[in-house]
Design a protein around this motif. Structure first.
Motif, mmCIF file in Angstrom:
data_model
loop_
_atom_site.group_PDB
_atom_site.id
_atom_site.type_symbol
_atom_site.label_atom_id
_atom_site.label_comp_id
_atom_site.label_asym_id
_atom_site.label_seq_id
_atom_site.Cartn_x
_atom_site.Cartn_y
_atom_site.Cartn_z
ATOM 1 N N LEU A 91 9.209 -6.836 5.066
ATOM 2 C CA LEU A 91 9.431 -5.413 5.292
ATOM 3 C C LEU A 91 9.622 -5.181 6.782
ATOM 4 O O LEU A 91 9.015 -5.882 7.610
ATOM 5 N N ARG A 92 10.469 -4.222 7.141
ATOM 6 C CA ARG A 92 10.669 -3.869 8.554
ATOM 7 C C ARG A 92 10.527 -2.366 8.713
ATOM 8 O O ARG A 92 11.263 -1.597 8.068
ATOM 9 N N LEU A 93 9.573 -1.952 9.559
ATOM 10 C CA LEU A 93 9.414 -0.536 9.883
ATOM 11 C C LEU A 93 10.327 -0.234 11.069
ATOM 12 O O LEU A 93 10.066 -0.670 12.194
ATOM 13 N N VAL A 94 11.386 0.501 10.811
ATOM 14 C CA VAL A 94 12.374 0.820 11.847
ATOM 15 C C VAL A 94 11.882 1.952 12.730
ATOM 16 O O VAL A 94 12.036 1.920 13.950
ATOM 17 N N ARG A 95 11.290 2.941 12.114
ATOM 18 C CA ARG A 95 10.737 4.071 12.883
ATOM 19 C C ARG A 95 9.624 4.719 12.081
ATOM 20 O O ARG A 95 9.535 4.567 10.863
ATOM 21 N N GLY A 96 8.745 5.422 12.807
ATOM 22 C CA GLY A 96 7.713 6.200 12.152
ATOM 23 C C GLY A 96 6.394 5.487 11.973
ATOM 24 O O GLY A 96 6.006 4.630 12.768
ATOM 25 N N HIS A 97 5.713 5.821 10.893
ATOM 26 C CA HIS A 97 4.315 5.455 10.679
ATOM 27 C C HIS A 97 4.150 5.139 9.197
ATOM 28 O O HIS A 97 4.626 5.897 8.339
ATOM 29 N N ARG A 139 2.840 -14.966 -2.441
ATOM 30 C CA ARG A 139 3.878 -14.731 -1.445
ATOM 31 C C ARG A 139 3.310 -14.004 -0.228
ATOM 32 O O ARG A 139 2.581 -13.010 -0.382
ATOM 33 N N PRO A 140 3.623 -14.462 0.985
ATOM 34 C CA PRO A 140 3.153 -13.731 2.166
ATOM 35 C C PRO A 140 3.789 -12.343 2.235
ATOM 36 O O PRO A 140 4.934 -12.149 1.826
ATOM 37 N N PHE A 141 3.029 -11.410 2.748
ATOM 38 C CA PHE A 141 3.474 -10.031 2.935
ATOM 39 C C PHE A 141 3.580 -9.814 4.432
ATOM 40 O O PHE A 141 2.578 -9.787 5.144
ATOM 41 N N VAL A 142 4.821 -9.692 4.953
ATOM 42 C CA VAL A 142 5.056 -9.639 6.388
ATOM 43 C C VAL A 142 5.775 -8.340 6.745
ATOM 44 O O VAL A 142 6.844 -8.031 6.206
ATOM 45 N N VAL A 143 5.176 -7.568 7.646
ATOM 46 C CA VAL A 143 5.786 -6.341 8.142
ATOM 47 C C VAL A 143 6.223 -6.578 9.582
ATOM 48 O O VAL A 143 5.404 -6.952 10.438
#
Length: 359
Positions: free
Chosen positions: A171-177, A187-191
């Motif tokens: 997952l990629r947080l582009v903006r915000g919260h 499976r690894p959970f990667v942000v």
């Protein structure tokens, strides 16, 4: 997802249960009782609404019992059982005060989006598909349930990209919260956010991409590993493991600040419910938080109003209601114009604005 039908509890029973849980979750037994508390919240929307109302009345109770924060001397924080008794007293005073002024309504007109933990929106992403975009508009908080059972809560004006495969959850947080409640599996959970990554399995944590592009990670439960890349995209060193309550700030090239559990700012732990805790902060800071959700911004009419110190739990997602509460609690005038809501010491000259002096 439909919640199971139940016989509605009485108003008095709800109030008592919510007050008890509010006191417990702000006391020394919070972590040991958390699972029971979450099970109570999960019974339905009326429980969550009752708890939110208690949090709001706690704020008013503090103001009913205290002089202005600008006049109040610094006092040591109560500990242990004394602290619990003080919270019970605050809640009790708030209930009495609100009943007396006719402002306490357990089943008032509350927007559904402001209730704690509404049913999540299911998101199913086939393995190998292009990343899916999840986004929120200004003023919106939304809950999403992923295909793996994890839950994501996006704050106002946020954008998240999700890519699931047979071996990874990226997952990629582009903006915000965003808040991530991670389902435990192999499976690894990667942000990813900025140049940093957060790796977790079966945990709860927040990630923020601030306006200055600084990345903030706050761990609420479990453990996460936070890693940072340098300007060339290479690993910036071994990952740092956080423990519950810790938060870390990152920028390109390295770690800026790690706050220990005892020092971490947990004031936004309730943000998915639209609630924020504040302890002796400037009014301008509370206003800045509220304006992240506002279509009609809230402003202070003067520097001295900005500098007023406030404490309590406030619903920052409803700017008009917040402005009315603050005006009443602080003895300020509320001035409405087409473009803003203003908190002032007195009504300004002229008739172009609607002015509500303190009662």
């Amino acid at each position: 997802m439909m919640e199971e039908a139940q016989t509605p509890p009485s108003h008095g029973q709800l109030r008592d249960e919510a007050a008890d849980w509010f006191t417990i979750m702000r006391g020394p037994d919070a972590e040991t009782r958390r699972q029971e508390f979450e099970a109570w919240l999960a019974r339905g929307a009326v429980q969550r609404m009752a708890y939110n109302r208690i949090a709001e009345t706690f704020s008013l109770g503090k103001f009913l019992n205290e002089t202005s924060e600008t006049e109040k001397p610094d006092l040591p924080k109560p500990q242990g059982e004394n602290r619990r008794r003080m919270y019970l007293a605050f809640v009790g005073t708030a209930l009495v005060g609100l009943t007396a002024i006719g402002a306490f309504h357990w089943y008032g007109d509350i927007p559904a989006g402001n209730l704690a933990s509404p049913p999540p929106i299911a998101v199913s992403l086939p393995s190998g598909a292009q990343p899916q975009k999840l986004a929120t508009a200004i003023g919106e908080i939304r809950f999403f349930k992923l295909a793996d059972g994890s839950t994501v809560t996006l704050d106002t004006g946020s954008l998240l990209l999700i890519s699931l495969s047979k071996t990874e959850r990226d997952l990629r947080l582009v903006r915000g919260h965003a808040r991530f409640e991670v389902a435990h599996e192999a499976r690894p959970f990667v942000v990813s956010a900025g140049g940093g990554t957060v790796t977790a399995r079966g945990t709860i944590f927040d990630v923020t991409v601030a306006d200055d592009r600084r990345i903030k990670v706050h761990l609420l439960r479990g453990a996460v590993d936070v890693a940072m890349a340098d300007a060339r995209g290479q690993s910036g060193g071994p990952p740092l493991r956080l423990t519950p309550g810790q938060q870390i700030s990152l920028e390109e090239g390295g770690v800026l600040q790690l706050a220990q559990a005892s020092d971490a700012n947990n004031g936004d732990a309730q943000w998915p419910d639209g609630l924020r805790d504040y302890e002796n902060v400037r009014l301008s800071d509370l206003i800045a938080d509220a304006n992240r959700y506002a279509s009609q911004p809230l402003v202070a009419a003067s520097d001295d109003v900005n500098e007023i110190r406030v404490s309590g739990t406030f619903r920052v997602t409803d700017t008009k209601h917040l402005a009315q509460n603050l005006a009443g609690l602080l003895g300020l005038t509320l001035v409405a114009s087409p473009n803003s809501l203003s908190l002032a010491r007195s009504c300004p000259a002229g008739r172009q604005n609607i002015c509500q002096p303190p009662s």
